[in-house]
Design an enzyme around this catalytic site. Sequence first.
Site, PDB file in Angstrom:
ATOM      1  N   HIS A  84      62.326  -0.799  53.914  1.00  0.00           N
ATOM      2  CA  HIS A  84      61.617  -0.063  54.973  1.00  0.00           C
ATOM      3  C   HIS A  84      60.873  -1.021  55.900  1.00  0.00           C
ATOM      4  O   HIS A  84      60.774  -0.790  57.098  1.00  0.00           O
ATOM      5  CB  HIS A  84      60.601   0.915  54.368  1.00  0.00           C
ATOM      6  CG  HIS A  84      61.177   2.239  53.965  1.00  0.00           C
ATOM      7  ND1 HIS A  84      61.722   3.119  54.876  1.00  0.00           N
ATOM      8  CD2 HIS A  84      61.271   2.857  52.763  1.00  0.00           C
ATOM      9  CE1 HIS A  84      62.136   4.215  54.235  1.00  0.00           C
ATOM     10  NE2 HIS A  84      61.883   4.076  52.951  1.00  0.00           N
ATOM     11  N   GLY A 102      57.510   5.846  45.734  1.00  0.00           N
ATOM     12  CA  GLY A 102      57.183   4.734  46.613  1.00  0.00           C
ATOM     13  C   GLY A 102      57.036   5.216  48.042  1.00  0.00           C
ATOM     14  O   GLY A 102      57.611   6.245  48.414  1.00  0.00           O
ATOM     15  N   GLN A 104      56.723   4.654  57.181  1.00  0.00           N
ATOM     16  CA  GLN A 104      57.025   6.069  56.942  1.00  0.00           C
ATOM     17  C   GLN A 104      55.868   6.977  57.377  1.00  0.00           C
ATOM     18  O   GLN A 104      56.061   8.174  57.553  1.00  0.00           O
ATOM     19  CB  GLN A 104      57.342   6.318  55.463  1.00  0.00           C
ATOM     20  CG  GLN A 104      58.632   5.650  55.007  1.00  0.00           C
ATOM     21  CD  GLN A 104      58.931   5.966  53.563  1.00  0.00           C
ATOM     22  OE1 GLN A 104      58.455   5.275  52.661  1.00  0.00           O
ATOM     23  NE2 GLN A 104      59.697   7.016  53.333  1.00  0.00           N
ATOM     24  N   CYS A 108      65.061   9.447  49.765  1.00  0.00           N
ATOM     25  CA  CYS A 108      63.947   8.877  50.520  1.00  0.00           C
ATOM     26  C   CYS A 108      63.179  10.016  51.179  1.00  0.00           C
ATOM     27  O   CYS A 108      63.802  10.942  51.697  1.00  0.00           O
ATOM     28  CB  CYS A 108      64.492   7.916  51.574  1.00  0.00           C
ATOM     29  SG  CYS A 108      63.234   7.190  52.631  1.00  0.00           S
ATOM     30  N   LEU A 109      61.859   9.933  51.162  1.00  0.00           N
ATOM     31  CA  LEU A 109      61.049  10.990  51.771  1.00  0.00           C
ATOM     32  C   LEU A 109      61.314  11.083  53.278  1.00  0.00           C
ATOM     33  O   LEU A 109      61.084  12.133  53.878  1.00  0.00           O
ATOM     34  CB  LEU A 109      59.559  10.734  51.516  1.00  0.00           C
ATOM     35  CG  LEU A 109      59.147  10.758  50.038  1.00  0.00           C
ATOM     36  CD1 LEU A 109      57.697  10.320  49.879  1.00  0.00           C
ATOM     37  CD2 LEU A 109      59.357  12.143  49.426  1.00  0.00           C
ATOM     38  N   HIS A 163      64.076  -0.765  47.777  1.00  0.00           N
ATOM     39  CA  HIS A 163      64.112   0.335  48.747  1.00  0.00           C
ATOM     40  C   HIS A 163      62.879   0.277  49.670  1.00  0.00           C
ATOM     41  O   HIS A 163      63.006   0.378  50.891  1.00  0.00           O
ATOM     42  CB  HIS A 163      64.164   1.660  47.970  1.00  0.00           C
ATOM     43  CG  HIS A 163      64.140   2.884  48.827  1.00  0.00           C
ATOM     44  ND1 HIS A 163      65.199   3.766  48.890  1.00  0.00           N
ATOM     45  CD2 HIS A 163      63.186   3.385  49.648  1.00  0.00           C
ATOM     46  CE1 HIS A 163      64.883   4.760  49.727  1.00  0.00           C
ATOM     47  NE2 HIS A 163      63.667   4.550  50.191  1.00  0.00           N
ATOM     48  N   GLU A 164      61.701   0.104  49.069  1.00  0.00           N
ATOM     49  CA  GLU A 164      60.469   0.081  49.874  1.00  0.00           C
ATOM     50  C   GLU A 164      60.412  -1.155  50.762  1.00  0.00           C
ATOM     51  O   GLU A 164      59.992  -1.080  51.918  1.00  0.00           O
ATOM     52  CB  GLU A 164      59.227   0.157  48.980  1.00  0.00           C
ATOM     53  CG  GLU A 164      59.110   1.420  48.137  1.00  0.00           C
ATOM     54  CD  GLU A 164      59.363   2.698  48.914  1.00  0.00           C
ATOM     55  OE1 GLU A 164      59.009   2.774  50.108  1.00  0.00           O
ATOM     56  OE2 GLU A 164      59.946   3.627  48.342  1.00  0.00           O
TER      57      GLU A 164
HETATM   58 NI    NI Z   1      62.313   5.506  51.441  1.00  0.00          NI
END
Ligand code: NI
Length: 173
Positions: free
Chosen positions: A139, A46, A51, A93-94, A135-136
């Site tokens: 963000h 995701g 991000q 998470c990236l 999670h997304e």
């Molecule tokens: Ni993330």
Amino acid sequence: MPILPILTFPDPVLSRPCRQVREVTDELRRLAADMTETMYQAPGIGLAAPQVGHDLRLVVVDLSPREEGREPVALVNPRIVEAEGSLIFEEGCLSVPEFTCDVSRFSRVKVEATDLEGRPMTVEGEGVLAVCLQHELDHLEGRLFLDRISPLKRALYKKRRLKQAKQDKQDKP
Ligand code: NI
């Protein structure tokens, strides 16, 4: 399609609530396509617009990013309309490199959104998909999974990151 640079904690863009998308345009579709490529390349399951530096309510998800028959889903202005149960899942998470931690989430969610044609859509997810969606969507509120773990664990991670950032600076010629 270009791979976009992924911002990492503590970049301030990651902690700001995102703007509602007013209209689905070609530009937004291009951003969603680039985000999807970036997510596959990472690889991740995701990715949310902040991000990659855009404070827009747009996320892309695909639970099988490495398999044949990828099925990317882009959600514009997504919101959770139903949620139930609970589960604990080890998240990463990236934007939070080299760190994972158990996070408590709803085990099933229903999300309403708009698709890239501007049509209303619904996604229901259980287990990993439910975690990924929550999670997304977090963000988009400027919230990272770090904000959902114990203050002690969060403090340890922040300390490590700051040390790392200092080190990176020193290593630069
Ligand atoms: Ni993330």
